[in-house]
Scaffold this active site. Sequence first.
Site, short mmCIF file in Angstrom:
data_model
loop_
_atom_site.label_atom_id
_atom_site.label_comp_id
_atom_site.label_asym_id
_atom_site.label_seq_id
_atom_site.Cartn_x
_atom_site.Cartn_y
_atom_site.Cartn_z
N GLY A 25 0.84 -1.21 0.00
CA GLY A 25 0.00 0.00 0.00
C GLY A 25 0.87 1.26 0.00
O GLY A 25 1.76 1.39 0.84
N ARG B 94 1.17 -5.04 -5.23
CA ARG B 94 1.41 -6.28 -4.48
C ARG B 94 1.82 -7.28 -5.56
O ARG B 94 1.39 -7.15 -6.70
CB ARG B 94 0.15 -6.69 -3.75
CG ARG B 94 -0.40 -5.51 -2.91
CD ARG B 94 -1.36 -5.90 -1.85
NE ARG B 94 -2.07 -4.73 -1.32
CZ ARG B 94 -1.66 -3.97 -0.31
NH1 ARG B 94 -0.54 -4.24 0.31
NH2 ARG B 94 -2.38 -2.93 0.10
N ASP C 168 5.08 -4.78 6.31
CA ASP C 168 5.61 -6.08 6.74
C ASP C 168 5.63 -7.13 5.62
O ASP C 168 6.55 -7.93 5.53
CB ASP C 168 4.87 -6.60 7.98
CG ASP C 168 3.37 -6.69 7.78
OD1 ASP C 168 2.87 -6.17 6.75
OD2 ASP C 168 2.69 -7.27 8.62
N THR D 253 3.97 2.67 5.56
CA THR D 253 2.59 2.18 5.53
C THR D 253 1.73 3.08 6.41
O THR D 253 2.18 3.50 7.49
CB THR D 253 2.46 0.72 6.03
OG1 THR D 253 1.07 0.45 6.31
CG2 THR D 253 3.25 0.44 7.29
N ASP E 22 -0.63 2.15 8.06
CA ASP E 22 -1.19 1.36 9.17
C ASP E 22 -0.42 1.51 10.49
O ASP E 22 -0.97 1.22 11.55
CB ASP E 22 -1.25 -0.13 8.79
CG ASP E 22 -2.11 -0.38 7.56
OD1 ASP E 22 -2.91 0.51 7.21
OD2 ASP E 22 -1.97 -1.45 6.95
N ASP F 197 1.73 -0.37 11.78
CA ASP F 197 1.68 -1.63 12.52
C ASP F 197 3.02 -2.39 12.54
O ASP F 197 3.06 -3.58 12.84
CB ASP F 197 0.57 -2.54 11.94
CG ASP F 197 0.78 -2.81 10.45
OD1 ASP F 197 1.62 -2.15 9.83
OD2 ASP F 197 0.09 -3.70 9.91
N ARG G 19 -6.03 -2.25 7.98
CA ARG G 19 -5.94 -3.71 7.72
C ARG G 19 -6.38 -4.52 8.94
O ARG G 19 -7.55 -4.79 9.09
CB ARG G 19 -4.53 -4.11 7.29
CG ARG G 19 -4.51 -5.45 6.58
CD ARG G 19 -3.13 -5.78 6.08
NE ARG G 19 -2.77 -4.99 4.93
CZ ARG G 19 -3.04 -5.34 3.66
NH1 ARG G 19 -3.65 -6.47 3.40
NH2 ARG G 19 -2.69 -4.57 2.68
O1 F6P Z 1 -1.73 -1.43 4.21
C1 F6P Z 1 -2.30 -0.25 3.82
C2 F6P Z 1 -3.75 -0.44 3.47
O2 F6P Z 1 -4.27 0.81 3.04
C3 F6P Z 1 -4.59 -1.02 4.59
O3 F6P Z 1 -4.95 -0.06 5.55
C4 F6P Z 1 -5.75 -1.58 3.82
O4 F6P Z 1 -6.34 -2.66 4.51
C5 F6P Z 1 -5.10 -2.07 2.57
O5 F6P Z 1 -3.89 -1.35 2.41
C6 F6P Z 1 -5.93 -1.90 1.33
O6 F6P Z 1 -5.22 -2.44 0.28
P1 F6P Z 1 -5.71 -2.34 -1.24
O7 F6P Z 1 -5.67 -0.91 -1.61
O8 F6P Z 1 -4.75 -3.17 -2.00
O9 F6P Z 1 -7.09 -2.90 -1.22
#
Ligand code: F6P
Length: 339
Positions: free
Chosen positions: A15, A76, A107, A130, A132, A134, A176
Amino acid sequence: MNNQLKRVALLTSGGDAPGMNAAIRAVVLAAHHSHIEVLGFLHGYNGLLDNDPTLLDLSCVNDIIRLGGTILKSARCPQFQTKTGLKQAANTLVKQHCDALIVIGGDGSFTGMLALKQYWPGQMIGIPGTIDNDIDGSDATIGFSTAVNTAINAIDKIRDTANAFERIFIVELMGRHSGHITFNVGVACAAEQVLSFENFSADNQEQKLEQLAQEINSLQQTRHNSYIMVIAENVWPGGATALARELKERFAIDSTACVLGHIQRGGSPDAKDRVIATKMGVAAVQALINNESDVMIAEQNSRICSVPLEQAIQHQKKVNPNLVAAHENILALTAQNQC
Ligand code: F6P
């Protein structure tokens, strides 16, 4: 001191987060200062599979500190989780004469680096990027502060219309599987309720629904005002929309669900993210020069340091229990005093 270091590969993965560009800029400037070339790979680890990098010179990073997203794009990459993908990535790094790899990501991205280690002997440094927040071992990650501020701005606006109509809103926030964004935003917006992994488990869903309904009803009887609940994504089965529907169907409570979503990932990084990203980018290059490898650059108690990647991915960083307790205390006080 590593005098052999001539060329570093750089990518952003997972992300995207506001401040990633500031980190890219810092890596390029610091590397240039030490006569090290930086090769930028596009679209996360896919870039290593595609083998089509760009040499990042100073002009590439001019005026990018204020931009959200990432000039290197992100993605990803499921193929990177296979042996074939990892070997292909290692081949690219060898073919491109890269001595080191810097990855800005979360991570999942760091797990990818450790997997690549089996096939490529170069130095590897992670930079935590990130929204998040986390990642264990670092007090902050690049993008978290901006994401929290973006959500606060949005909820302050929701509060205006909620006040005008004396209405209930359920606002779903990203994160997340962790509640760093949700708890910080909830406390900063004086949300009437925060629902996150730290104070709720789906096993108690029925009980929690009744408790929420009771709380909303009693608050609305004693005062006519808005009610804002912030909930972490993935915490309530079906999210904010399902929770709003259940409150209506089971308790005749009207509420409006609002999913803030990817707005939290975008925008110009705030001061905190620009500064931390710059410090971390410079530190990543310095760590390579100091011959470090397989570490994540971190900030602990305002000091930049490095933490083994293995340690950083072992556990998800917990939300500070003091913050959770502060929220509970404030709710209790608010209920007593109706303020
Ligand atoms: O890890 C960052 C994040 O924005 C999370 O908060 C969220 O769950 C996820 O990525 C969403 O990912 P995507 O945009 O691939 O759906």
